[in-house]
Structures are given as C-alpha cells and as structure tokens.
Enzyme design. Structure first.
Site, PDB file in Angstrom:
ATOM      1  N   GLN A  85      -0.056  -4.053  -0.528  1.00  0.00           N
ATOM      2  CA  GLN A  85       1.167  -3.719   0.196  1.00  0.00           C
ATOM      3  C   GLN A  85       1.240  -4.544   1.472  1.00  0.00           C
ATOM      4  OE1 GLN A  85       1.927   0.435   1.096  1.00  0.00           O
ATOM      5  NE2 GLN A  85       3.464  -0.099   2.637  1.00  0.00           N
ATOM      6  N   CYS A  91       5.576   1.825   0.414  1.00  0.00           N
ATOM      7  CA  CYS A  91       4.527   2.445  -0.399  1.00  0.00           C
ATOM      8  C   CYS A  91       5.099   3.258  -1.560  1.00  0.00           C
ATOM      9  CB  CYS A  91       3.611   3.320   0.464  1.00  0.00           C
ATOM     10  SG  CYS A  91       4.465   4.645   1.339  1.00  0.00           S
ATOM     11  N   HIS A 165       2.259   8.470   3.360  1.00  0.00           N
ATOM     12  CA  HIS A 165       1.944   7.332   2.492  1.00  0.00           C
ATOM     13  C   HIS A 165       1.888   7.785   1.036  1.00  0.00           C
ATOM     14  CE1 HIS A 165       0.361   3.425   1.488  1.00  0.00           C
ATOM     15  NE2 HIS A 165      -0.764   3.928   1.002  1.00  0.00           N
ATOM     16  N   ASP A 180      -3.636   2.103  -4.408  1.00  0.00           N
ATOM     17  CA  ASP A 180      -3.097   2.180  -3.053  1.00  0.00           C
ATOM     18  C   ASP A 180      -3.074   0.767  -2.484  1.00  0.00           C
ATOM     19  OD1 ASP A 180      -2.636   2.455  -0.338  1.00  0.00           O
ATOM     20  OD2 ASP A 180      -4.113   4.040  -0.023  1.00  0.00           O
TER      21      ASP A 180
END
Length: 226
Positions: A85, A91, A165, A180
């Site tokens: 990211q 996200c 998030h 993630d």
C-alpha cells in the site's frame, strides 16, 4: 512516504458492482464472533475484511511480529497475490483487491470489468510494482472516490488522518493468510479449509481484539455467496 492520498472508504456493496464483479458474491456484515451470529453469514465465505484501529499497542505488536517472522521464516505459497500500500486511505480498496485476486477461480467478472483488467495486468508484477500500478490506474481510483462519496456517512476530508485500517483474510491452498499492504509480506496464520475458513478467520480477528481490549472500533465483513 505515501504521496498519493484517496478518500477513506466504507464497506459499500455498490463498489463490487462498479468494479465489474458478478453479483453471485456479496459483502455481508459479520455481526459477532459467537457461533449463532456466524451461522447468519451465508456460505461459502471466501474472504474476510477486518477493519480495526491502528493504535500504539498494535504498532508495537506489528514491529515484533515482523522481526519474529524475519528471524524464523514462514511459508508463503507462490500462488498468493499480495500488493503493498503506497496510497493513503486506500486500504479498503487494497483489502478488496486482495480478497478478489486470491479467489479468482471462484469469482465471475463482467466482460468490461476494470478490476479484472487490473488483476490480469498485475499478476506477473511484484508487490511493489502492483502498488505503483494502482497509483496510476484511473478506473479503480475513480470508482473508489465515487464509492467513498456514496457511503452511509459523509466522507471525511481527503487530508483527514484516519487511524482505522482494513486487512484481508483469505484461504489459499489450505493456509489462512493475512494480507496487509502496510506489512512487508503476507502473514501465514496456519491451516484452514473452505469449510472452516469463516471460523478460522474469526479466531484471527479475536486476536486483534484481544491485543486492544479497551478498543471497540472493530468491524468484520465477509465476501460470501449471494
């Protein structure tokens, strides 16, 4: 540094449709972690998106976890689609891309799907190259922005710091992975299966909650059969 910034995104079901995903899959709320509430979630479930607060406790854990994995190693299957990211507030979209990309064998796309084109183009890329490609991929950015404005609450300012998030949890070839884009690699949480995935993913979600027992800002949504 994250030089690109998008509007924060809610879990807006229209987003899937706008990206050209066939309505045989849908996002549904997971109302609780107890068996009777999990029984309300349609099956099969192929991904969970977890929204959680990024607190000091979490950041301490994240640093320790990364060091431990770098020291001990872990198995990450080559079939795992993972991207970094580099865009602030993206996200939710990256979680959705992780959820869809790792279930492409189950999901049907419309013929003009912008997400399918992005996935086709980015499959051979590295996690960093995928992040760079998303920065310039206008079709997904425009869809993200319109979806952010269509959420149930007013979209925050694009410059507002958001401390919530999204991550994705998926079952890939019998292993449960946490994906993630803020982390350097996927996290392997052990064995899973199509039949037990929801319960296995919920156990991972519970660990997030246990690390921050004073926090209430947790929310899980399931990508489930319509």
């Amino acid at each position: 540094m994250e030089s690109h910034r998008w509007l924060p995104l809610e879990a807006n079901p229209e987003f899937l449709k706008q990206l050209g995903i066939h309505p045989s899959w849908q996002f549904v709320d997971v109302y609780g972690m107890e068996p009777e509430l999990l029984s309300m979630v349609p099956r099969p479930v192929c991904a969970i998106l977890l929204l959680f607060p990024v607190t000091e406790k979490y950041e301490t854990f994240r640093t320790e976890e990364e060091a431990k994995i770098k020291a001990q190693g872990q198995e990450v299957k080559p079939s795992v689609y993972f991207m970094k990211q580099t865009i602030s507030n993206a996200c939710g979209t990256i979680g959705l891309i992780h959820a869809i990309a790792n279930n492409r064998d189950k999901i049907n796309f419309e013929t003009d799907s912008s997400l399918k084109k992005f996935l086709d183009d980015s499959m051979p890329m590295s996690p960093e190259e995928r992040a760079k490609y998303l920065e310039t991929y206008e079709a997904i950015r425009v869809t993200h922005e319109s979806s952010a404005h269509e959420g149930q609450t007013e979209a925050p300012s694009i410059d507002e710091k958001v401390d919530l998030h999204f991550i994705a949890l998926v079952n890939i070839d019998g292993s449960l992975y946490e994906l993630d884009g803020r982390k350097p690699f996927p996290i392997n949480h052990g064995q899973s299966s199509d039949d037990t995935f929801l319960e296995d993913a919920v156990e991972v979600c519970k660990k997030f909650m246990e690390r921050d027992p004073d926090e209430l800002r947790f929310n899980a949504i399931a990508l489930a059969a319509a």
